[in-house]
Design a protein around this motif. Structure first.
Motif, PDB file in Angstrom:
ATOM      1  N   LYS A 125       0.866  -1.228  -0.148  1.00 32.87           N
ATOM      2  CA  LYS A 125       0.062  -0.053   0.001  1.00 32.87           C
ATOM      3  C   LYS A 125       0.887   1.326  -0.023  1.00 32.87           C
ATOM      4  N   TRP A 126       1.945   1.183   0.727  1.00 28.88           N
ATOM      5  CA  TRP A 126       2.790   2.340   0.539  1.00 28.88           C
ATOM      6  C   TRP A 126       3.535   2.742  -0.470  1.00 28.88           C
ATOM      7  N   THR A 127       3.430   1.612  -1.447  1.00 27.27           N
ATOM      8  CA  THR A 127       4.334   2.146  -2.671  1.00 27.27           C
ATOM      9  C   THR A 127       3.433   2.916  -3.793  1.00 27.27           C
ATOM     10  N   VAL A 128       2.100   2.935  -3.527  1.00 32.98           N
ATOM     11  CA  VAL A 128       1.500   3.904  -4.442  1.00 32.98           C
ATOM     12  C   VAL A 128       1.569   5.266  -4.255  1.00 32.98           C
ATOM     13  N   PRO A 129       1.722   5.731  -3.020  1.00 29.21           N
ATOM     14  CA  PRO A 129       2.042   7.179  -2.644  1.00 29.21           C
ATOM     15  C   PRO A 129       3.456   7.592  -2.962  1.00 29.21           C
ATOM     16  N   GLN A 130       4.493   6.700  -2.859  1.00 27.48           N
ATOM     17  CA  GLN A 130       5.721   6.846  -3.438  1.00 27.48           C
ATOM     18  C   GLN A 130       5.669   7.146  -4.960  1.00 27.48           C
ATOM     19  N   ALA A 131       4.677   6.098  -5.663  1.00 30.85           N
ATOM     20  CA  ALA A 131       4.753   6.442  -7.008  1.00 30.85           C
ATOM     21  C   ALA A 131       4.346   7.999  -7.343  1.00 30.85           C
ATOM     22  N   ALA A 132       3.497   8.368  -6.721  1.00 28.30           N
ATOM     23  CA  ALA A 132       2.782   9.730  -6.805  1.00 28.30           C
ATOM     24  C   ALA A 132       3.884  10.705  -6.500  1.00 28.30           C
ATOM     25  N   GLU A 133       4.517  10.550  -5.401  1.00 30.75           N
ATOM     26  CA  GLU A 133       5.589  11.436  -4.953  1.00 30.75           C
ATOM     27  C   GLU A 133       6.573  11.456  -6.239  1.00 30.75           C
ATOM     28  N   LEU A 134       6.987  10.443  -6.692  1.00 30.35           N
ATOM     29  CA  LEU A 134       8.225  10.397  -7.428  1.00 30.35           C
ATOM     30  C   LEU A 134       7.661  10.876  -9.012  1.00 30.35           C
ATOM     31  N   SER A 135       6.347  10.933  -9.112  1.00 31.60           N
ATOM     32  CA  SER A 135       5.820  11.035 -10.543  1.00 31.60           C
ATOM     33  C   SER A 135       6.405  10.243 -11.357  1.00 31.60           C
ATOM     34  N   VAL A 136       6.081   8.906 -11.091  1.00 30.62           N
ATOM     35  CA  VAL A 136       6.464   7.555 -11.641  1.00 30.62           C
ATOM     36  C   VAL A 136       5.250   6.818 -11.835  1.00 30.62           C
ATOM     37  N   ALA A 137       4.718   6.408 -12.949  1.00 28.13           N
ATOM     38  CA  ALA A 137       3.576   5.705 -13.551  1.00 28.13           C
ATOM     39  C   ALA A 137       3.722   4.301 -12.950  1.00 28.13           C
ATOM     40  N   ALA A 138       2.890   3.926 -12.086  1.00 30.05           N
ATOM     41  CA  ALA A 138       2.819   2.641 -11.610  1.00 30.05           C
ATOM     42  C   ALA A 138       1.346   2.005 -11.510  1.00 30.05           C
ATOM     43  N   PRO A 139       0.514   1.977 -12.523  1.00 30.76           N
ATOM     44  CA  PRO A 139      -0.829   1.654 -12.793  1.00 30.76           C
ATOM     45  C   PRO A 139      -1.186   0.418 -12.589  1.00 30.76           C
ATOM     46  N   THR A 140      -0.351  -0.825 -12.859  1.00 27.05           N
ATOM     47  CA  THR A 140      -0.449  -1.978 -12.364  1.00 27.05           C
ATOM     48  C   THR A 140      -0.664  -2.373 -11.115  1.00 27.05           C
ATOM     49  N   ILE A 141       0.531  -1.707 -10.234  1.00 30.44           N
ATOM     50  CA  ILE A 141       0.537  -1.864  -8.954  1.00 30.44           C
ATOM     51  C   ILE A 141      -0.609  -1.276  -8.165  1.00 30.44           C
ATOM     52  N   GLU A 142      -0.981   0.057  -8.619  1.00 33.21           N
ATOM     53  CA  GLU A 142      -2.050   0.643  -8.265  1.00 33.21           C
ATOM     54  C   GLU A 142      -3.414   0.105  -8.591  1.00 33.21           C
ATOM     55  N   ALA A 143      -3.404  -0.736  -9.644  1.00 24.93           N
ATOM     56  CA  ALA A 143      -4.752  -1.273  -9.793  1.00 24.93           C
ATOM     57  C   ALA A 143      -5.144  -2.538  -9.036  1.00 24.93           C
ATOM     58  N   SER A 144      -3.760  -3.475  -8.470  1.00 23.12           N
ATOM     59  CA  SER A 144      -3.780  -4.323  -7.582  1.00 23.12           C
ATOM     60  C   SER A 144      -4.375  -3.769  -6.182  1.00 23.12           C
ATOM     61  N   LEU A 145      -3.802  -2.791  -5.897  1.00 22.14           N
ATOM     62  CA  LEU A 145      -4.437  -2.110  -4.550  1.00 22.14           C
ATOM     63  C   LEU A 145      -5.933  -1.763  -4.650  1.00 22.14           C
TER      64      LEU A 145
END
Length: 341
Positions: A125-145
């Motif tokens: 769950k912590w991975t997704v806010p990090q993706a947003a902070e770093l402006s890195v697209a992580a849609p697969t991980i976000e979809a899993s959450l």
């Protein structure tokens, strides 16, 4: 995945090398990650990738079971066979095992009695806010959450199913006959292609944080230590290590020549699976997000020009042009008003 003081690591390195998982031709699955909190960060992203991996496997199961009508015995056979090829991994192995376990408290298979409500402890769950902070697209991980969040709404989903069923909207929208052999092969290819995208997103997150913090993390070495003793351990990681060995500055796994060829070879099957799922009313958020990620990344021109024009229209945020240097602002409202008069 130890990080922090290198001097402290060296004091316990011998012990760590002995207790770490050992992989033939690869060695102990441990290495000094880097300074500060780099070890914790890498472990967190590992768990985010794990979320994506599990979601994609669950979607493959859903399509095969709900659309392909495969029995648990057939599913066990399919996943066991998959575990002999490109998808060979701990998660595929245990999935095959799960389909073979009978319920010791009743009839049938235990997997069918497990409540469809996925828990979580937080690291993924912590991975997704990090993706947003770093402006890195992580849609697969976000979809899993998101999939886990929605699974937690069990009572709401039960009531929603009643509402839509009463309106003639069945859970599976079509009951079309399918070629099982063809479907199994397509789903295998779709799962592998989507998996590449999920790992690409995780590796890009690690790189971005490494650059921000000055950690100088070696992505190929991380893939090596994940090959044993980790939930995401898989033969697939050999390919990732080799990709970064070939090019340590690789911008994205998708553009590694070998991975690019594999995705090209599998993308037609991937699209067929996603389309079949959509037409059948089966949710495949991970596979769909991965496909959208691939299709967005591979295009040299996106509709983002319109979004930026909208931003300039309502907020004077300015825009760049493709035909000249500089930053520009247009009085869109004024010009639109003039054109209407």
């Amino acid at each position: 995945m130890p990080g922090g003081s290198f001097e402290a690591y060296k004091n316990i390195e011998d012990t760590l090398l002995k207790v770490a998982a050992q992989v033939p031709d690869s060695g102990p699955c441990v290495t000094y990650i880097g300074e500060g909190g780099s070890g914790n960060f890498v472990k967190m992203i590992h768990n985010g990738i794990e979320y994506g991996d599990m979601q994609l496997i669950a979607e493959a199961y859903d399509v095969l079971k709900s659309v392909g009508k495969l029995s648990n015995e057939e599913l066990q056979s399919v996943f066991s066979e998959w575990n002999k090829g490109e998808l060979l991994s701990f998660l595929i192995e245990i999935t095959a095992d799960i389909f073979g376990i009978k319920d010791d408290k009743g009839d049938g298979h235990l997997v069918d009695k497990v409540l469809d409500k996925t828990g979580m402890k937080g690291t993924g769950k912590w991975t997704v806010p990090q993706a947003a902070e770093l402006s890195v697209a992580a849609p697969t991980i976000e979809a899993s959450l998101d999939g886990r969040f929605l699974s937690g709404l069990k009572e709401e989903r039960v009531e929603a199913a009643k509402v839509f069923k009463s309106g003639g909207f069945d859970e599976i929208l079509t009951d079309q006959p399918v070629d099982k052999k063809k479907l199994i092969d397509d789903v295998r290819k779709a799962l592998y292609a989507a998996k590449i995208c999920s790992y690409a997103q995780g590796m890009n997150l690690i790189r971005a944080k490494s650059i921000e913090k000055g950690w100088d993390l070696k992505l190929g070495e991380l893939a090596r230590i994940w090959k044993g003793g980790c939930i995401i351990r898989a033969i697939f990681l050999d390919r990732i290590k080799k990709a970064y060995d070939r090019n340590p500055e690789l911008a994205n796994l998708l553009v590694d020549p070998e991975f690019a060829k594999e995705i090209i070879d599998r993308q037609s099957a991937w699209r067929r699976v996603v389309c079949l799922a959509i037409n059948s009313g089966i949710s495949t958020p991970g596979m769909s997000a991965s496909l959208a990620y691939f299709d967005t990344y591979r295009r040299d021109r996106l509709p983002a020009n319109l979004v930026q024009a909208q931003r300039d229209y309502f907020g004077a945020h300015t825009y760049e042009r493709i035909d000249m240097e500089g930053s520009f602002h247009t009085e869109w409202f004024k010009l639109a008003k003039q054109s209407r008069s």
